[in-house]
Design an enzyme around this catalytic site. Structure first.
Site, PDB file in Angstrom:
ATOM      1  CG  ASP A  33      -2.011  -0.962   1.256  1.00  0.00           C
ATOM      2  OD1 ASP A  33      -2.326  -1.507   0.181  1.00  0.00           O
ATOM      3  OD2 ASP A  33      -2.595  -1.186   2.334  1.00  0.00           O
ATOM      4  NE  ARG A  60      -4.579  -1.488  -4.177  1.00  0.00           N
ATOM      5  CZ  ARG A  60      -4.239  -1.802  -2.916  1.00  0.00           C
ATOM      6  NH1 ARG A  60      -3.830  -0.870  -2.077  1.00  0.00           N
ATOM      7  NH2 ARG A  60      -4.276  -3.051  -2.515  1.00  0.00           N
TER       8      ARG A  60
HETATM    9  C1  LIG Z   1      -8.761  -1.338  -3.185  1.00  0.00           C
HETATM   10  C2  LIG Z   1      -8.356   0.025  -2.721  1.00  0.00           C
HETATM   11  C3  LIG Z   1      -7.087   0.209  -2.217  1.00  0.00           C
HETATM   12  C4  LIG Z   1      -6.668   1.468  -1.813  1.00  0.00           C
HETATM   13  N1  LIG Z   1      -5.370   1.651  -1.409  1.00  0.00           N
HETATM   14  C5  LIG Z   1      -4.943   2.891  -1.107  1.00  0.00           C
HETATM   15  C6  LIG Z   1      -3.563   3.131  -0.816  1.00  0.00           C
HETATM   16  O1  LIG Z   1      -2.723   2.228  -0.817  1.00  0.00           O
HETATM   17  N2  LIG Z   1      -3.205   4.402  -0.496  1.00  0.00           N
HETATM   18  C7  LIG Z   1      -4.107   5.454  -0.484  1.00  0.00           C
HETATM   19  O2  LIG Z   1      -3.698   6.594  -0.227  1.00  0.00           O
HETATM   20  N3  LIG Z   1      -5.416   5.231  -0.757  1.00  0.00           N
HETATM   21  C8  LIG Z   1      -5.847   3.989  -1.062  1.00  0.00           C
HETATM   22  N4  LIG Z   1      -7.174   3.787  -1.361  1.00  0.00           N
HETATM   23  C9  LIG Z   1      -8.160   4.849  -1.083  1.00  0.00           C
HETATM   24  C10 LIG Z   1      -8.352   5.756  -2.279  1.00  0.00           C
HETATM   25  O3  LIG Z   1      -7.188   6.540  -2.441  1.00  0.00           O
HETATM   26  C11 LIG Z   1      -9.564   6.687  -2.097  1.00  0.00           C
HETATM   27  O4  LIG Z   1      -9.439   7.449  -0.958  1.00  0.00           O
HETATM   28  C12 LIG Z   1     -10.898   5.977  -2.017  1.00  0.00           C
HETATM   29  O5  LIG Z   1     -10.923   4.864  -2.836  1.00  0.00           O
HETATM   30  C13 LIG Z   1     -12.020   6.899  -2.452  1.00  0.00           C
HETATM   31  O6  LIG Z   1     -11.773   7.349  -3.774  1.00  0.00           O
HETATM   32  P1  LIG Z   1     -12.694   6.961  -5.030  1.00  0.00           P
HETATM   33  O7  LIG Z   1     -11.814   6.807  -6.221  1.00  0.00           O
HETATM   34  O8  LIG Z   1     -13.562   5.828  -4.704  1.00  0.00           O
HETATM   35  O9  LIG Z   1     -13.493   8.287  -5.304  1.00  0.00           O
HETATM   36  P2  LIG Z   1     -14.476   9.132  -4.403  1.00  0.00           P
HETATM   37  O10 LIG Z   1     -14.786  10.333  -5.211  1.00  0.00           O
HETATM   38  O11 LIG Z   1     -13.919   9.326  -3.038  1.00  0.00           O
HETATM   39  O12 LIG Z   1     -15.733   8.207  -4.273  1.00  0.00           O
HETATM   40  C14 LIG Z   1     -16.583   7.906  -5.398  1.00  0.00           C
HETATM   41  C15 LIG Z   1     -17.899   7.353  -4.878  1.00  0.00           C
HETATM   42  O13 LIG Z   1     -17.640   6.160  -4.142  1.00  0.00           O
HETATM   43  C16 LIG Z   1     -18.478   6.081  -3.020  1.00  0.00           C
HETATM   44  N5  LIG Z   1     -17.656   6.025  -1.801  1.00  0.00           N
HETATM   45  C17 LIG Z   1     -16.370   6.353  -1.677  1.00  0.00           C
HETATM   46  N6  LIG Z   1     -15.956   6.112  -0.420  1.00  0.00           N
HETATM   47  C18 LIG Z   1     -17.031   5.647   0.247  1.00  0.00           C
HETATM   48  C19 LIG Z   1     -17.269   5.215   1.558  1.00  0.00           C
HETATM   49  N7  LIG Z   1     -16.312   5.200   2.470  1.00  0.00           N
HETATM   50  N8  LIG Z   1     -18.508   4.783   1.888  1.00  0.00           N
HETATM   51  C20 LIG Z   1     -19.466   4.766   0.975  1.00  0.00           C
HETATM   52  N9  LIG Z   1     -19.324   5.163  -0.271  1.00  0.00           N
HETATM   53  C21 LIG Z   1     -18.122   5.594  -0.640  1.00  0.00           C
HETATM   54  C22 LIG Z   1     -19.355   7.289  -3.029  1.00  0.00           C
HETATM   55  O14 LIG Z   1     -20.565   6.941  -3.629  1.00  0.00           O
HETATM   56  C23 LIG Z   1     -18.620   8.266  -3.887  1.00  0.00           C
HETATM   57  O15 LIG Z   1     -19.481   9.141  -4.527  1.00  0.00           O
HETATM   58  C24 LIG Z   1      -7.585   2.554  -1.827  1.00  0.00           C
HETATM   59  C25 LIG Z   1      -8.856   2.365  -2.355  1.00  0.00           C
HETATM   60  C26 LIG Z   1      -9.235   1.138  -2.817  1.00  0.00           C
HETATM   61  C27 LIG Z   1     -10.594   0.996  -3.440  1.00  0.00           C
END
Ligand SMILES: Cc1cc2nc3c(=O)[nH]c(=O)nc-3n(C[C@H](O)[C@H](O)[C@H](O)COP(=O)(O)OP(=O)(O)OC[C@H]3O[C@@H](n4cnc5c(N)ncnc54)[C@H](O)[C@@H]3O)c2cc1C
Length: 336
Positions: free
Chosen positions: A125, A175
């Site tokens: 990560d 990723r």
């Molecule tokens: C498999 C995976 C691994 C990850 N690993 C890392 C990492 O190593 N380092 C790092 O900095 N970040 C990591 N992240 C987190 C990532 O950076 C984002 O903060 C997170 O995924 C939200 O971004 P998004 O692209 O979904 O967009 P967003 O604009 O945040 O979300 C899009 C939509 O998804 C839904 N959504 C998002 N979050 C939530 C929630 N908590 N509950 C309900 N609905 C929600 C909502 O409907 C929102 O409108 C990871 C995410 C995933 C999915």
């Protein structure tokens, strides 16, 4: 994020742990490895692979880092024994990065070799910007030796396109996510649309360079852009996957699986569930609102049954403002 939402997010740490646990339980498989295995089995039956995260971070004692390694070894053994489709995701600060870089590197190598012995892989990560250089350096150092490591790049970082150029395309497995930490504008893009734009640019570069792409997002716009890029670059199904967090937008997850895309769900477990859950709730103030309402309701003697109803519906009703990346100073940082 509205002022009201921001106020809720800021006061979340004041909410009783039990109330947070109740609403946040969908984000975490449980406290034990057995519970994680049961969750992975359920996901596998739905057509999704998993990546297992043992909850915990920022370890400052060697013994704690060593017990984290041992827990990951147990997880790899359990995945193997049960014949599950799952790998593991690790955080370098949990494996001793802040204690000693060489110690951390050795721990990563030990886990990579344990995974390789079972035909499995390890994803590193990405944490906050103070760890980016060391994380990429350890990945670049070990990957040619072990061959089964993946890493993460964050679309909000201004350096990400250059970091992609510096990765040897051969055997690279990245990723791509937006990024969850709160970084200064000097090093991170701040606009919601700007981060999206950089995500698309980074993904396009990954596909052009033939890097295995793990597309980690719940943002339907990005999923749509990714599908167009995958189509444009004629990327075979075994050269990419979508990734989502446990408990977030299961409908989108199921749609992508039904369309035939490989899907991997991030499955955290462990006794350190509270900070992780708070971060998930911070990403979704709609849910935080329900938690607060339930807490206030209980304080004033209202029917606590509302908590359950709110929890069941709250996550799905997340509105777009809830998902905006936090701005400078909005709250303290955190990891996935
Ligand atoms: C498999 C995976 C691994 C990850 N690993 C890392 C990492 O190593 N380092 C790092 O900095 N970040 C990591 N992240 C987190 C990532 O950076 C984002 O903060 C997170 O995924 C939200 O971004 P998004 O692209 O979904 O967009 P967003 O604009 O945040 O979300 C899009 C939509 O998804 C839904 N959504 C998002 N979050 C939530 C929630 N908590 N509950 C309900 N609905 C929600 C909502 O409907 C929102 O409108 C990871 C995410 C995933 C999915």
């Amino acid at each position: 994020m509205s002022l009201f939402s921001r106020a809720l997010v800021t006061t979340l740490p004041l909410v009783p742990k039990a109330a947070v646990g109740k609403v946040a339980s969908r984000y975490v498989a449980g406290e034990t490895l057995d519970e994680a295995v049961a969750t992975i089995r359920r996901l596998n039956a739905l057509g999704a692979a998993a990546t297992v995260d043992v909850l915990g971070e920022e370890v400052t004692e060697r013994a704690k880092a060593e017990s984290a390694v041992a827990e990951y070894e147990r997880a790899l053994a359990a995945i193997d024994a049960a014949g599950l489709d799952a790998n593991v995701s690790i955080k370098l600060t949990m494996l001793g990065l802040e204690i000693d870089r060489g110690f951390c590197r050795d721990n990563v190598e030990r886990l990579a070799r344990a995974a390789a012995g079972r035909g499995n892989s390890v994803r590193i990560d990405m944490e906050d910007a103070t760890t980016t250089d060391a994380t990429l350096a350890i990945y670049r150092e070990l990957q040619p030796e072990v061959g089964n490591l993946g890493v993460v790049l964050q679309a909000y970082m201004r350096r990400t396109l250059a970091d992609l150029d510096a990765l040897p395309a051969e055997g690279a497995n990245v990723r791509l996510c937006k990024g969850i930490y709160i970084e200064p504008r000097r090093i991170a893009w701040k606009g919601y649309e700007t981060v999206r734009r950089n995500f698309v640019a980074a993904l396009a570069k990954m596909l052009r360079r033939g890097i295995y792409a793990a597309i980690a997002t719940h943002d339907e716009y990005l999923v749509c852009e990714a599908r167009a890029l995958l189509d444009e670059h004629r990327v075979p199904g075994d050269r990419y996957e979508f990734q989502m967090l446990l408990g977030v937008d299961e409908q989108l997850r199921d749609i992508l699986i039904a369309e035939g895309h490989r899907m991997r769900v991030y499955v955290p477990y462990g006794t350190d569930w509270y900070p992780y859950s708070i971060r998930r709730l911070r990403e979704n103030p709609e849910v935080a609102r329900h938690v607060m309402r339930a807490t206030i309701g209980r304080a004033f003697g209202r029917n606590s049954g509302r908590t359950r109803g709110a929890a069941d519906h709250g996550f799905r009703s997340a509105g777009p403002p809830a998902a905006r990346p936090p701005e400078d100073g909005a709250s303290s940082g955190g990891s996935r």
